[in-house]
Design a protein around this motif. Structure first.
Motif, PDB file in Angstrom:
ATOM      1  N   GLN A  10      -0.013  58.935  19.722  1.00 29.78           N
ATOM      2  CA  GLN A  10      -0.159  59.211  18.304  1.00 29.78           C
ATOM      3  C   GLN A  10      -1.542  58.783  17.846  1.00 29.78           C
ATOM      4  O   GLN A  10      -2.079  57.780  18.315  1.00 29.78           O
ATOM      5  CB  GLN A  10       0.941  58.564  17.471  1.00 29.78           C
ATOM      6  N   HIS A  11      -2.130  59.604  16.983  1.00 28.63           N
ATOM      7  CA  HIS A  11      -3.503  59.378  16.509  1.00 28.63           C
ATOM      8  C   HIS A  11      -3.569  59.701  15.030  1.00 28.63           C
ATOM      9  O   HIS A  11      -3.220  60.814  14.634  1.00 28.63           O
ATOM     10  CB  HIS A  11      -4.489  60.304  17.226  1.00 28.63           C
ATOM     11  N   LYS A  12      -4.059  58.781  14.245  1.00 28.63           N
ATOM     12  CA  LYS A  12      -4.337  59.117  12.857  1.00 28.63           C
ATOM     13  C   LYS A  12      -5.482  60.131  12.828  1.00 28.63           C
ATOM     14  O   LYS A  12      -6.485  59.964  13.531  1.00 28.63           O
ATOM     15  CB  LYS A  12      -4.708  57.862  12.058  1.00 28.63           C
ATOM     16  N   VAL A  13      -5.319  61.188  12.034  1.00 23.99           N
ATOM     17  CA  VAL A  13      -6.384  62.189  11.900  1.00 23.99           C
ATOM     18  C   VAL A  13      -6.366  62.704  10.466  1.00 23.99           C
ATOM     19  O   VAL A  13      -5.313  63.072   9.949  1.00 23.99           O
ATOM     20  CB  VAL A  13      -6.242  63.318  12.954  1.00 23.99           C
ATOM     21  N   PHE A  14      -7.529  62.691   9.821  1.00 29.59           N
ATOM     22  CA  PHE A  14      -7.600  62.943   8.394  1.00 29.59           C
ATOM     23  C   PHE A  14      -6.522  62.083   7.709  1.00 29.59           C
ATOM     24  O   PHE A  14      -6.336  60.938   8.099  1.00 29.59           O
ATOM     25  CB  PHE A  14      -7.499  64.450   8.088  1.00 29.59           C
ATOM     26  N   GLN A  18      -1.297  62.839  14.297  1.00 32.93           N
ATOM     27  CA  GLN A  18      -1.054  63.759  15.392  1.00 32.93           C
ATOM     28  C   GLN A  18      -0.180  63.052  16.430  1.00 32.93           C
ATOM     29  O   GLN A  18      -0.542  61.977  16.905  1.00 32.93           O
ATOM     30  CB  GLN A  18      -2.403  64.145  16.001  1.00 32.93           C
ATOM     31  N   THR A  64      -4.495  71.606  19.281  1.00 34.58           N
ATOM     32  CA  THR A  64      -4.534  70.245  18.757  1.00 34.58           C
ATOM     33  C   THR A  64      -5.944  69.679  18.695  1.00 34.58           C
ATOM     34  O   THR A  64      -6.345  69.083  17.704  1.00 34.58           O
ATOM     35  CB  THR A  64      -3.680  69.353  19.681  1.00 34.58           C
ATOM     36  N   THR A  65      -6.687  69.877  19.782  1.00 32.08           N
ATOM     37  CA  THR A  65      -8.011  69.251  19.866  1.00 32.08           C
ATOM     38  C   THR A  65      -9.137  70.167  19.405  1.00 32.08           C
ATOM     39  O   THR A  65     -10.198  69.669  19.025  1.00 32.08           O
ATOM     40  CB  THR A  65      -8.328  68.805  21.317  1.00 32.08           C
ATOM     41  N   LYS A  66      -8.941  71.485  19.440  1.00 37.79           N
ATOM     42  CA  LYS A  66     -10.090  72.385  19.232  1.00 37.79           C
ATOM     43  C   LYS A  66     -10.077  73.168  17.925  1.00 37.79           C
ATOM     44  O   LYS A  66     -11.115  73.722  17.530  1.00 37.79           O
ATOM     45  CB  LYS A  66     -10.164  73.395  20.387  1.00 37.79           C
ATOM     46  N   GLN A  70      -6.069  70.227  11.383  1.00 37.90           N
ATOM     47  CA  GLN A  70      -5.485  69.060  10.702  1.00 37.90           C
ATOM     48  C   GLN A  70      -6.119  68.801   9.342  1.00 37.90           C
ATOM     49  O   GLN A  70      -5.459  68.270   8.452  1.00 37.90           O
ATOM     50  CB  GLN A  70      -5.613  67.811  11.588  1.00 37.90           C
ATOM     51  N   TYR A 262     -13.632  78.679  18.900  1.00 42.36           N
ATOM     52  CA  TYR A 262     -14.636  78.639  17.824  1.00 42.36           C
ATOM     53  C   TYR A 262     -14.263  79.661  16.741  1.00 42.36           C
ATOM     54  O   TYR A 262     -14.472  79.422  15.552  1.00 42.36           O
ATOM     55  CB  TYR A 262     -16.028  78.935  18.377  1.00 42.36           C
ATOM     56  N   ALA A 265     -11.191  78.163  14.876  1.00 39.61           N
ATOM     57  CA  ALA A 265     -11.613  77.080  13.987  1.00 39.61           C
ATOM     58  C   ALA A 265     -12.240  77.623  12.709  1.00 39.61           C
ATOM     59  O   ALA A 265     -12.064  77.055  11.624  1.00 39.61           O
ATOM     60  CB  ALA A 265     -12.599  76.165  14.718  1.00 39.61           C
ATOM     61  N   SER A 266     -12.949  78.735  12.844  1.00 42.69           N
ATOM     62  CA  SER A 266     -13.669  79.284  11.692  1.00 42.69           C
ATOM     63  C   SER A 266     -12.737  79.821  10.611  1.00 42.69           C
ATOM     64  O   SER A 266     -13.131  79.904   9.447  1.00 42.69           O
ATOM     65  CB  SER A 266     -14.607  80.403  12.152  1.00 42.69           C
TER      66      SER A 266
END
Lengths: 282, 282
Positions: A10-14, A18, A64-66, A70, A262, A265-266
């Motif tokens: 688990q990771h805090k993000v914004f 996550q 999740t990563t790219k 979030q 990419y 993400a855009s």
């Protein structure tokens, strides 16, 4: 009965968190991993849930990563579940090619040996994971679904087969007509055998042409520098059917963008905002 | 003389473009890869350039794919160069450990066998790549520098040694005092030998304590759930020195965040905005 879940990360993000979970899937007969983003629980106690289905070669972590989703999800108060793209493990059938087998489940139920023993991603998502998010993760809000490439195919098929389960559907560079393009034909031949009637049950163009019941709003983004556009994707085929049967589909051709994350993400923030307008209304 | 560059990839992302280049480094004696983000050339013909230095185990692509920096950079009109973290290739000395050798160059010039033959990341960045971006890539605007963990150490050292080259410096979870923590001691011992006087030339705490000339504005973000905070990072050591010598440093402890790119993604827009205020002024 609640499903047994192991929290891997688990990771805090914004302003959210996550998570990554592992569980034994009784549908797929193997251990499965999925990721989940939750917005701030104090601000959003019952968030809507967006399903994200990834493309060929991906697992739950690519988006999740790219994708950077979030940021907008935390702001809008939207949860996102990111399943894997196929059953996994040494006991699960596989081939060397990247467009079949592990990482390439095509979100269908296979009927052919050796695939049928594990490759039932449609039932896994539609029944097991759909139940899990409600019973074990406590989601009570509405759902939407989105995906990329093979996952765009999966999102469209899932939504067209289950319009009562989702409010809206969106896709980046989806495979809209798998039964008539090389990626889809290769996979359907292996997973489903030679019967094209069976293939048509997993083809968004066929499903939309024959749709009954509620039509869901559809947003599709497609980059015009996508190297797979002409041979594998051909979104205009789905647009033509949507116009014929009066299905509410918007296709946006995005100049200069390719098939990569990419591109996703855009425009992911615009997809989340698109879904949000339908998820907000009761 | 312009450097020979091979374009490996390019992807439109937001309103800009992500490039990946390969070139032969005469400083490192090996082929090197770096990534470059450019905002829309029509809107921003002479963008300022932010250098991003990544952490242990990373190459040029971790920040590129995971930080989501392109969104803010495209909006602000900022270019970003993302070098690799060490020399690379089968001819380059390496060990099995992830905190030494390839992927762990520590942005210094090694003096010890077998490292000295290739591990000269400081000269590579400070001279060869700094010249390359101006001569071969045509950058004429001002520079800023930032980094994460080992790359935060690199950014601080680079800026403290070259205050005339950069307008501002920022870091996520930097190693501020490598000569007194295990990661740094392990690397400095291997790359620099036993002489701690030599170590102090690559230690941000020592460099800031003895700084002369212009002081650059520094922003540091540190998550308080970072598992490396107590043993490897200890940013309060740098804060103490900054207060003593009146160096303009802001340390922000961010509650709940860890050492991952999820943390970086959450605050990268604020770092770009921080740099922008100094890059805009002539």
């Amino acid at each position: 009965m609640p499903h047994e879940l192991t929290l891997l990360e688990q990771h805090k993000v914004f302003d959210g968190c996550q998570y990554r979970y592992r569980h034994y899937s009784t549908t797929l007969n193997c251990e499965m991993t999925f990721s989940l983003f939750l917005p701030n629980k104090k601000k959003f106690s019952s968030p809507p849930l967006l399903w994200w289905l990834s493309g060929l070669t991906c697992n739950d972590e690519n988006f999740t990563t790219k994708a950077g989703a979030q940021q907008a999800a935390a702001r809008l108060g939207m949860a996102i579940i990111m399943p894997d793209t196929s059953p996994r493990g040494p006991e699960v059938a596989d081939v060397k090619e990247w467009d079949l087998g592990q990482g390439a489940g095509f979100y269908l139920n296979a009927t052919q040996t050796p695939w049928a023993a594990h490759y039932r991603m449609y039932d896994y998502l539609n029944e097991e994971l759909y139940s899990l998010v409600q019973v074990s993760l406590g989601f009570t809000g509405p759902h939407a679904i989105a995906g990329h490439s093979m996952g765009g195919h999966g999102a469209l098929v899932m939504a067209l087969k289950n319009p009562h389960k989702f409010r809206s559907v969106s896709a980046f560079a989806p495979i809209v007509n798998p039964m008539d393009v090389p990626w889809g034909q290769n996979a359907f031949q292996a997973y489903l055998g030679n019967n094209r009637d069976l293939w048509s049950e997993w083809d968004a163009c066929k499903l939309m042409a024959d749709y009954q019941g509620t039509a869901l709003p559809v947003l599709i983004d497609q980059g015009d520098e996508d190297p797979f556009l002409q041979q594998q994707l051909q979104p205009e085929k789905l647009v033509e059917i949507a116009e014929k049967v009066n299905y509410p589909l918007t296709l946006r051709i995005q100049p200069g963008y390719d098939h990569s994350y990419y591109f996703i993400a855009s425009f992911i923030e615009e997809h989340l905002t698109f879904h949000q307008q339908y998820l907000q209304n009761a």
